[in-house]
Design an enzyme around this catalytic site. Structure first.
Site, PDB file in Angstrom:
ATOM      1  N   GLU A 178       0.856  -1.186   0.000  1.00  0.00           N
ATOM      2  CA  GLU A 178       0.000   0.000   0.000  1.00  0.00           C
ATOM      3  C   GLU A 178       0.888   1.231   0.000  1.00  0.00           C
ATOM      4  O   GLU A 178       1.795   1.354   0.814  1.00  0.00           O
ATOM      5  CB  GLU A 178      -0.914   0.034   1.232  1.00  0.00           C
ATOM      6  CG  GLU A 178      -1.752   1.334   1.273  1.00  0.00           C
ATOM      7  CD  GLU A 178      -2.708   1.428   2.464  1.00  0.00           C
ATOM      8  OE1 GLU A 178      -2.769   0.482   3.279  1.00  0.00           O
ATOM      9  OE2 GLU A 178      -3.397   2.465   2.568  1.00  0.00           O
ATOM     10  N   ASN A 212      -4.309   4.954  -2.034  1.00  0.00           N
ATOM     11  CA  ASN A 212      -5.452   5.611  -1.387  1.00  0.00           C
ATOM     12  C   ASN A 212      -5.988   6.744  -2.259  1.00  0.00           C
ATOM     13  O   ASN A 212      -5.222   7.538  -2.803  1.00  0.00           O
ATOM     14  CB  ASN A 212      -5.031   6.187  -0.024  1.00  0.00           C
ATOM     15  CG  ASN A 212      -4.713   5.091   0.965  1.00  0.00           C
ATOM     16  OD1 ASN A 212      -5.603   4.430   1.488  1.00  0.00           O
ATOM     17  ND2 ASN A 212      -3.423   4.874   1.205  1.00  0.00           N
ATOM     18  N   GLU A 218      -8.005   2.308  -2.888  1.00  0.00           N
ATOM     19  CA  GLU A 218      -8.643   2.225  -1.570  1.00  0.00           C
ATOM     20  C   GLU A 218      -9.424   3.499  -1.306  1.00  0.00           C
ATOM     21  O   GLU A 218      -8.873   4.589  -1.369  1.00  0.00           O
ATOM     22  CB  GLU A 218      -7.580   2.046  -0.465  1.00  0.00           C
ATOM     23  CG  GLU A 218      -6.779   0.770  -0.618  1.00  0.00           C
ATOM     24  CD  GLU A 218      -5.934   0.451   0.622  1.00  0.00           C
ATOM     25  OE1 GLU A 218      -5.984   1.200   1.617  1.00  0.00           O
ATOM     26  OE2 GLU A 218      -5.219  -0.572   0.566  1.00  0.00           O
ATOM     27  N   ASP A 227     -11.941   1.052   2.458  1.00  0.00           N
ATOM     28  CA  ASP A 227     -10.955   1.261   3.516  1.00  0.00           C
ATOM     29  C   ASP A 227     -11.637   1.532   4.852  1.00  0.00           C
ATOM     30  O   ASP A 227     -12.773   1.996   4.891  1.00  0.00           O
ATOM     31  CB  ASP A 227     -10.090   2.467   3.123  1.00  0.00           C
ATOM     32  CG  ASP A 227      -8.686   2.396   3.693  1.00  0.00           C
ATOM     33  OD1 ASP A 227      -8.421   1.526   4.546  1.00  0.00           O
ATOM     34  OD2 ASP A 227      -7.859   3.212   3.274  1.00  0.00           O
ATOM     35  N   GLU A 263      -6.003  -4.489   8.950  1.00  0.00           N
ATOM     36  CA  GLU A 263      -4.990  -3.441   9.080  1.00  0.00           C
ATOM     37  C   GLU A 263      -4.492  -3.357  10.518  1.00  0.00           C
ATOM     38  O   GLU A 263      -5.191  -3.720  11.448  1.00  0.00           O
ATOM     39  CB  GLU A 263      -5.598  -2.068   8.803  1.00  0.00           C
ATOM     40  CG  GLU A 263      -6.221  -1.854   7.489  1.00  0.00           C
ATOM     41  CD  GLU A 263      -6.660  -0.394   7.364  1.00  0.00           C
ATOM     42  OE1 GLU A 263      -6.360   0.172   6.331  1.00  0.00           O
ATOM     43  OE2 GLU A 263      -7.280   0.147   8.305  1.00  0.00           O
TER      44      GLU A 263
END
Ligand code: C2E
Ligand code: CA
Ligand code: CA
Ligand code: CA
Length: 271
Positions: free
Chosen positions: A58, A111, A143, A173, A229
């Protein structure tokens, strides 16, 4: 002596003025930093929950002005308010795709602010970046948080549908800390769900574990794979794998790191 009412008002207005001034200054600094490529991604590994092997990374934005680092939560929100988020998001996407293009077939997650998804040009920009660097769209996951469901969801849905047709995946997310509904999960066609660190932390108490179990059954019923996460302990990793999370992310596996570090630690090749 007690300050007069007028004195207080003057002070208050002065303080507001300083705040406004500081915000304008921060915006200017951020605008420059984006242009100069000083807002750049670091990468955090995502691993298979069962085997521990690398599945993807990520990208997380970093900005370190001379005055010291500013957290992404702060500068992303400044960028959103100042109309800089499209530019910032594009730079991060470009830099991430460039770094990850040589990383064989592992995934890249980036993101995206809900504000970006509301821009009618969003899908075209992503397509242009992928084409320019010949990056396989199937390797890219975007995300987004449930903020995307709040305003102009139709625009977001259109952009998602277009990119999904090209092979790009979408992850919801921070699931579990807001109020994203089952309906939304299905309607928007999310390919993956990321459960928030707060849910992982609360695994240790009975009620928290119950909420996590319910969330994971929901994902299972919808046939949506789940990344956990903020996994910091082996205990958490074991519990999450056992409960059906197929991917883990967190300090236990690796902190966000420079591209070079990803290559050294996870992708060590003959070269
Ligand atoms: P996020 O997308 O939920 O990212 C996960 C955050 O958790 C990251 O914080 C990461 O460094 C942190 N984290 C990962 N593993 C652990 C762990 O085991 N323990 C703890 N305590 N924390 C962990 P970071 O990098 O500060 O980013 C914060 C948020 O800023 C992100 O949350 C994301 O919402 C936003 N953000 C970061 N980069 C971008 C970007 O390029 N674009 C947009 N739109 N938002 C970004
Ligand atoms: Ca994220
Ligand atoms: Ca998250
Ligand atoms: Ca978060």
């Amino acid at each position: 002596a007690k300050e007069s009412g007028r004195g207080r008002v003057v002070k208050y207005l002065a303080a507001l003025d300083i705040q406004r001034h500081q915000r304008a200054e921060l915006e200017d600094k951020l605008r420059q930093a984006i242009e100069n490529g000083e807002v750049r991604p670091v990468f955090q590994p995502l691993v298979d929950a069962k085997t521990g092997s690398l599945r993807g990374v990520e990208a997380l934005a970093r900005w370190v002005p001379e005055t010291g680092p500013i957290t992404p939560e702060v500068f992303i929100s400044v960028a959103e308010k100042a109309g800089l988020i499209d530019q910032l998001g594009r730079k991060i996407l470009e830099a991430s795709v460039e770094a990850a293009s040589s990383w064989n077939d592992i995934g890249l997650s980036v993101n995206i602010s809900p504000v970006q998804l509301r821009n009618p040009d969003f899908a075209a920009v992503v397509e242009a970046v992928l084409e320019k660097s010949e990056f396989d769209p199937n390797r890219l996951t975007l995300e987004i948080t449930e903020g995307v469901l709040m305003s102009n969801p139709e625009q977001a849905k259109r952009a998602m549908a277009r990119l999904k047709a090209n092979g790009v995946k979408f992850a919801l997310d921070d699931f579990g800390c807001g109020y994203a509904s089952i309906g939304a999960l299905r309607e928007f066609g999310f390919d993956r769900m990321k459960i928030d660190r707060s849910l992982v932390v609360s695994l240790s108490d009975e009620k928290g574990a119950g909420v996590l179990n319910a969330t994971l059954s929901l994902a299972k019923a919808l046939d949506i794979p789940v990344t956990a996460e903020g996994v910091e302990t082996q205990e958490q990793a074991d519990a999450l794998a056992e409960r059906g999370c197929d991917q883990l992310q967190g300090y236990l596996v690796g902190k966000p790191m420079e591209a070079k570090q990803v290559e050294k630690v996870f992708l060590r090749t003959a070269a």
